[in-house]
Design a protein around this motif. Structure first.
Motif, PDB file in Angstrom:
ATOM      1  N   LEU A   1       0.731  -1.222  -0.093  1.00  0.00           N
ATOM      2  CA  LEU A   1      -0.177   0.119  -0.019  1.00  0.00           C
ATOM      3  C   LEU A   1       0.918   1.239   0.049  1.00  0.00           C
ATOM      4  N   LEU A   2       0.712   2.250  -1.043  1.00  0.00           N
ATOM      5  CA  LEU A   2       1.650   3.300  -1.263  1.00  0.00           C
ATOM      6  C   LEU A   2       0.628   4.595  -1.036  1.00  0.00           C
ATOM      7  N   ASP A   3       1.346   5.639  -0.488  1.00  0.00           N
ATOM      8  CA  ASP A   3       1.024   6.777  -0.573  1.00  0.00           C
ATOM      9  C   ASP A   3       1.933   7.603  -1.520  1.00  0.00           C
ATOM     10  N   GLY A   4       1.521   7.735  -2.869  1.00  0.00           N
ATOM     11  CA  GLY A   4       2.177   8.152  -3.589  1.00  0.00           C
ATOM     12  C   GLY A   4       3.440   7.027  -4.012  1.00  0.00           C
ATOM     13  N   THR A   5       4.757   7.416  -3.661  1.00  0.00           N
ATOM     14  CA  THR A   5       5.888   6.585  -3.764  1.00  0.00           C
ATOM     15  C   THR A   5       6.225   5.891  -2.536  1.00  0.00           C
ATOM     16  N   GLN A   6       5.733   6.562  -1.403  1.00  0.00           N
ATOM     17  CA  GLN A   6       5.962   6.012   0.198  1.00  0.00           C
ATOM     18  C   GLN A   6       5.185   4.821   0.357  1.00  0.00           C
ATOM     19  N   GLU A   7       6.101   3.797   0.901  1.00  0.00           N
ATOM     20  CA  GLU A   7       5.415   2.652   1.117  1.00  0.00           C
ATOM     21  C   GLU A   7       4.717   2.667   2.522  1.00  0.00           C
ATOM     22  N   MET A   8       3.399   2.391   2.873  1.00  0.00           N
ATOM     23  CA  MET A   8       2.775   2.787   4.065  1.00  0.00           C
ATOM     24  C   MET A   8       2.407   1.458   4.644  1.00  0.00           C
TER      25      MET A   8
ATOM     26  N   PRO B   1      -6.431   8.932  -0.694  1.00  0.00           N
ATOM     27  CA  PRO B   1      -6.208   7.633  -1.614  1.00  0.00           C
ATOM     28  C   PRO B   1      -4.799   7.343  -1.352  1.00  0.00           C
ATOM     29  N   TRP B   2      -4.801   5.597  -1.623  1.00  0.00           N
ATOM     30  CA  TRP B   2      -3.571   5.138  -1.657  1.00  0.00           C
ATOM     31  C   TRP B   2      -3.685   4.113  -2.837  1.00  0.00           C
TER      32      TRP B   2
ATOM     33  N   LEU C   1      -7.143   2.486  -3.502  1.00  0.00           N
ATOM     34  CA  LEU C   1      -7.935   2.573  -2.212  1.00  0.00           C
ATOM     35  C   LEU C   1      -8.269   4.025  -1.527  1.00  0.00           C
ATOM     36  N   ALA C   2      -9.520   4.379  -1.745  1.00  0.00           N
ATOM     37  CA  ALA C   2      -9.865   5.551  -1.450  1.00  0.00           C
ATOM     38  C   ALA C   2     -10.816   5.841  -0.028  1.00  0.00           C
TER      39      ALA C   2
END
Length: 219
Positions: A112-119, A156-157, A180-181
């Motif tokens: 699961l990513l927020d932009g390029t950051q792995e959450m 969103p992710w 995923l929103a």
């Protein structure tokens, strides 16, 4: 195959599937997303096990166009995979004329990513599904994978999906992604109003055929 679900207003409904083929080149398909919980408490996870007659979830029938959820809800992803071509040393002839196939699509990874950051990452979730009261041993071509939605989820992710064989090798045709929103009233998705497209769910009915085709690959 059939299942019961909540229309999003507390009213129970049921849905039947139909048989459709896998898309060309695909070895993994997400057939639907189920959403549990009201966003106030966190439902328990139940990977690999399913009770179809419980209408304890809303359903998004088209994962590809995105899934809407609330923080603290439970996202359950259901999917199917195809057999893969094994290497010769993974095929064992048995004395009774059957064969044991010692490789298959075995695990799925979700990032699961927020932009390029792995959450978040959910790794090595097994490909198997047992339906309570229906089958007494797991199907090796289906899965239910639960992803708890964090309490801090507010934008969103991107969810990236990939599957691996028993040796940990990425299987071609299994990579995909979806959005995923956060759920908003009237916005559709898992929190309430759900798409009722039948085709993705219908893929579940492929499984009896796949099991027959793969039966010689099991002991």
């Amino acid at each position: 195959m059939s299942l019961a679900y909540d229309l999003g207003n507390g009213q129970a409904a049921s849905k039947l599937g139909t048989i459709v083929p896998f898309p060309d080149g695909k070895r993994l398909v997400l057939v639907r997303a189920e959403i549990r919980g009201d966003g106030q408490t966190e439902p328990p996870t139940s990977d690999y096990v399913y009770t179809p007659e419980l209408a304890d979830k809303t359903v998004d029938w088209n994962v590809a166009d995105g899934v809407a959820v609330k923080p603290k809800q439970l996202l359950s992803l259901f999917g199917v995979v195809k057999p893969i071509q094994p290497a010769l040393n993974d095929v064992v002839a048995n004395d009774d004329g059957t064969y044991t196939i010692n490789n298959r699509i075995a695990t799925v990874r979700y990032t699961l990513l927020d932009g390029t950051q792995e959450m978040l990452t959910f790794d090595a979730k097994r490909v198997e599904l047992t339906r309570n009261g229906i089958n007494n041993r797991p199907s090796i071509y289906e899965f239910r994978h639960d992803i708890p939605v964090p309490a801090t989820f507010n934008k969103p992710w991107t969810v990236r999906v990939a599957a691996f064989d028993i040796y940990g090798t990425l299987v071609p045709g299994t990579e995909m992604s979806f959005t995923l929103a956060p759920y908003s009233p009237g916005g559709g998705g898992g929190g309430g109003g759900c798409s009722l497209g039948a085709a993705p769910f219908a893929l579940l009915l492929l499984l009896p055929l796949l099991v027959l085709a793969g039966r010689r690959g099991r002991t």
